[in-house]
Design a protein around this motif. Structure first.
Motif, PDB file in Angstrom:
ATOM      1  N   LEU A 189       0.822  -1.210   0.000  1.00 31.11           N
ATOM      2  CA  LEU A 189       0.000   0.000   0.000  1.00 31.11           C
ATOM      3  C   LEU A 189       0.855   1.259   0.000  1.00 31.11           C
ATOM      4  O   LEU A 189       0.487   2.266  -0.605  1.00 31.11           O
ATOM      5  N   HIS A 190       2.020   1.192   0.632  1.00 29.79           N
ATOM      6  CA  HIS A 190       2.950   2.330   0.580  1.00 29.79           C
ATOM      7  C   HIS A 190       3.465   2.504  -0.853  1.00 29.79           C
ATOM      8  O   HIS A 190       3.496   3.611  -1.386  1.00 29.79           O
ATOM      9  N   ALA A 191       3.830   1.395  -1.484  1.00 29.97           N
ATOM     10  CA  ALA A 191       4.324   1.463  -2.870  1.00 29.97           C
ATOM     11  C   ALA A 191       3.244   1.967  -3.816  1.00 29.97           C
ATOM     12  O   ALA A 191       3.529   2.667  -4.789  1.00 29.97           O
ATOM     13  N   PRO A 251      11.602   8.238   9.599  1.00 33.77           N
ATOM     14  CA  PRO A 251      11.248   8.981   8.381  1.00 33.77           C
ATOM     15  C   PRO A 251      10.980   8.057   7.190  1.00 33.77           C
ATOM     16  O   PRO A 251      11.630   7.024   7.053  1.00 33.77           O
ATOM     17  N   CYS A 252      10.015   8.447   6.355  1.00 32.47           N
ATOM     18  CA  CYS A 252       9.725   7.724   5.113  1.00 32.47           C
ATOM     19  C   CYS A 252      10.885   7.905   4.142  1.00 32.47           C
ATOM     20  O   CYS A 252      11.353   9.018   3.931  1.00 32.47           O
ATOM     21  N   ASP A 253      11.368   6.808   3.534  1.00 28.47           N
ATOM     22  CA  ASP A 253      12.465   6.862   2.556  1.00 28.47           C
ATOM     23  C   ASP A 253      12.113   7.706   1.343  1.00 28.47           C
ATOM     24  O   ASP A 253      12.973   8.255   0.674  1.00 28.47           O
ATOM     25  N   VAL A 254      10.831   7.774   1.019  1.00 30.33           N
ATOM     26  CA  VAL A 254      10.399   8.444  -0.208  1.00 30.33           C
ATOM     27  C   VAL A 254      10.246   9.944   0.010  1.00 30.33           C
ATOM     28  O   VAL A 254      10.716  10.744  -0.795  1.00 30.33           O
ATOM     29  N   CYS A 255       9.579  10.370   1.092  1.00 30.28           N
ATOM     30  CA  CYS A 255       9.229  11.788   1.255  1.00 30.28           C
ATOM     31  C   CYS A 255       9.751  12.417   2.541  1.00 30.28           C
ATOM     32  O   CYS A 255       9.670  13.639   2.706  1.00 30.28           O
ATOM     33  N   GLY A 256      10.237  11.631   3.485  1.00 31.94           N
ATOM     34  CA  GLY A 256      10.785  12.189   4.713  1.00 31.94           C
ATOM     35  C   GLY A 256       9.769  12.402   5.833  1.00 31.94           C
ATOM     36  O   GLY A 256      10.137  12.704   6.964  1.00 31.94           O
ATOM     37  N   TYR A 271       1.996   3.317   8.065  1.00 32.01           N
ATOM     38  CA  TYR A 271       1.797   3.970   6.763  1.00 32.01           C
ATOM     39  C   TYR A 271       2.461   5.333   6.811  1.00 32.01           C
ATOM     40  O   TYR A 271       2.795   5.844   7.888  1.00 32.01           O
ATOM     41  N   CYS A 272       2.622   5.927   5.614  1.00 39.50           N
ATOM     42  CA  CYS A 272       3.164   7.280   5.537  1.00 39.50           C
ATOM     43  C   CYS A 272       2.034   8.228   5.144  1.00 39.50           C
ATOM     44  O   CYS A 272       1.459   8.087   4.058  1.00 39.50           O
ATOM     45  N   PRO A 273       1.696   9.219   5.997  1.00 37.73           N
ATOM     46  CA  PRO A 273       0.585  10.123   5.674  1.00 37.73           C
ATOM     47  C   PRO A 273       0.798  10.876   4.347  1.00 37.73           C
ATOM     48  O   PRO A 273      -0.117  10.958   3.524  1.00 37.73           O
ATOM     49  N   THR A 274       2.008  11.408   4.119  1.00 39.23           N
ATOM     50  CA  THR A 274       2.225  12.187   2.889  1.00 39.23           C
ATOM     51  C   THR A 274       2.074  11.311   1.651  1.00 39.23           C
ATOM     52  O   THR A 274       1.419  11.680   0.675  1.00 39.23           O
ATOM     53  N   CYS A 275       2.658  10.099   1.676  1.00 37.72           N
ATOM     54  CA  CYS A 275       2.596   9.218   0.505  1.00 37.72           C
ATOM     55  C   CYS A 275       1.206   8.601   0.313  1.00 37.72           C
ATOM     56  O   CYS A 275       0.811   8.293  -0.811  1.00 37.72           O
ATOM     57  N   GLN A 276       0.463   8.381   1.391  1.00 36.06           N
ATOM     58  CA  GLN A 276      -0.715   7.519   1.264  1.00 36.06           C
ATOM     59  C   GLN A 276      -2.065   8.153   1.603  1.00 36.06           C
ATOM     60  O   GLN A 276      -3.094   7.664   1.154  1.00 36.06           O
TER      61      GLN A 276
HETATM   62 ZN   LIG Z   1       6.258   9.045   2.416  1.00 33.14          ZN
END
Ligand SMILES: [Zn+2]
Length: 292
Positions: A189-191, A251-256, A271-276
């Motif tokens: 779901l993160h991807a 921190p999220c690897d994708v967006c921090g 989960y990552c709020p910014t990404c998801q």
């Molecule tokens: Zn993220």
């Protein structure tokens, strides 16, 4: 908990080491782990391992047409032993050892084998002896395997269409898709940059295609990372390869953004709020119900 990538690589690991070997004996130490009585586990003695397969999260050792099917459950693991000839008999009820499979000595004089262990007090590890793996209820009920070429975008579209399930719950339901559990559903779901609480039936065609891509890529990459590793190294590899699962506060690897956690079903999800979720933290439903 071992999921599809770990079980796939355990199957490959065993395929390399066990095929061609003769089973000397299967010692069942944790009696409750053995779920079948006919054929008896002693029937495996003297048979030769002819293949190793995976069905969802189940491992399947084919011994001349008689199958030893294993589900490692939440806390189970497999440990290969190069020589069990000196191994002492184990008394039931002591320690994590559940089942020991011993092979006849090879040309080098060593008698290898493997042990199924289960940590903790909740004993869920399950072993079946059967002429047909499809007779194991959990195997018979499995949905399509996401690594099978027949698992296409259309397959996934048929699965989600009309479903009122949250996508997180749908992905880890073994009857819907085989092999994905709590960890890899978080990763998928993160991807796919998708909220775990999204209702499956509301996905657009483009989102179904993205989700399919995320499922296949995430699992394939995890299988690749695990390939060739010894069974004992798989757990550490799984942990280091995860981007959100069990990483709340990091921190999220994708967006921090900071990875968050929320309760879900009988456990929790990350989960990552910014990404998801468009930057918005998900409400913890269990907690908010308690506060009302
Ligand atoms: Zn993220």
């Amino acid at each position: 908990m071992p999921e599809l990538p770990e079980v796939e690589s355990l199957a490959e690991f065993l395929e390399e080491r066990a095929v061609g070997r003769t089973v000397l004996a299967v010692d069942v130490v944790a009696v409750q782990a053995l779920k079948t009585f006919d054929p008896p586990v002693t029937a495996l003695g003297g048979l030769t391992v002819t293949g190793v397969a995976r069905h969802g999260k189940f491992l399947d050792l084919d011994c001349d047409g008689l199958h030893l099917v294993v589900h490692l459950a939440r806390a189970g693991w497999l440990r290969w032993r190069d020589d069990l000839s000196g191994a002492k008999p184990v008394r039931p009820g002591k320690g994590p050892l559940a089942v020991r499979v011993r092979f006849a000595p090879g040309d080098d004089g060593l008698a290898p084998g493997f042990e199924l262990t289960e940590a903790g007090t909740q004993k869920r590890l399950a072993v079946y002896v059967t002429r047909d793996p499809r007779e194991v209820p959990g195997v018979a009920a499995l949905g399509p395997d996401p690594l099978d070429p027949s698992f296409t975008v259309d397959t996934l579209r048929r699965i989600v269409s009309g479903s009122r399930m949250q996508i997180k719950g749908l992905l880890r339901d073994q009857k819907v898709v085989a092999g994905i559990g709590n960890a890899y559903s978080d990763e998928v779901l993160h991807a796919a940059r998708m909220s775990p609480f999204k209702i499956a039936g509301t996905l657009t065609d483009a989102q179904v295609a993205d989700l399919h891509e995320a499922v296949v890529t995430t699992l394939r990459e995890a299988v690749e990372r695990a390939r060739g590793l010894a069974a004992k190294d798989l757990k550490a590899e799984k942990k280091s390869g995860l981007r959100v699962h069990n990483r709340a506060g990091q921190p999220c690897d994708v967006c921090g953004d900071t990875i968050r956690e929320v309760s879900f079903s009988d456990s929790s999800l990350q989960y990552c709020p910014t990404c998801q979720t468009g930057g918005k933290p998900l409400a913890d439903r269990r907690l908010s119900r308690l506060l009302k």
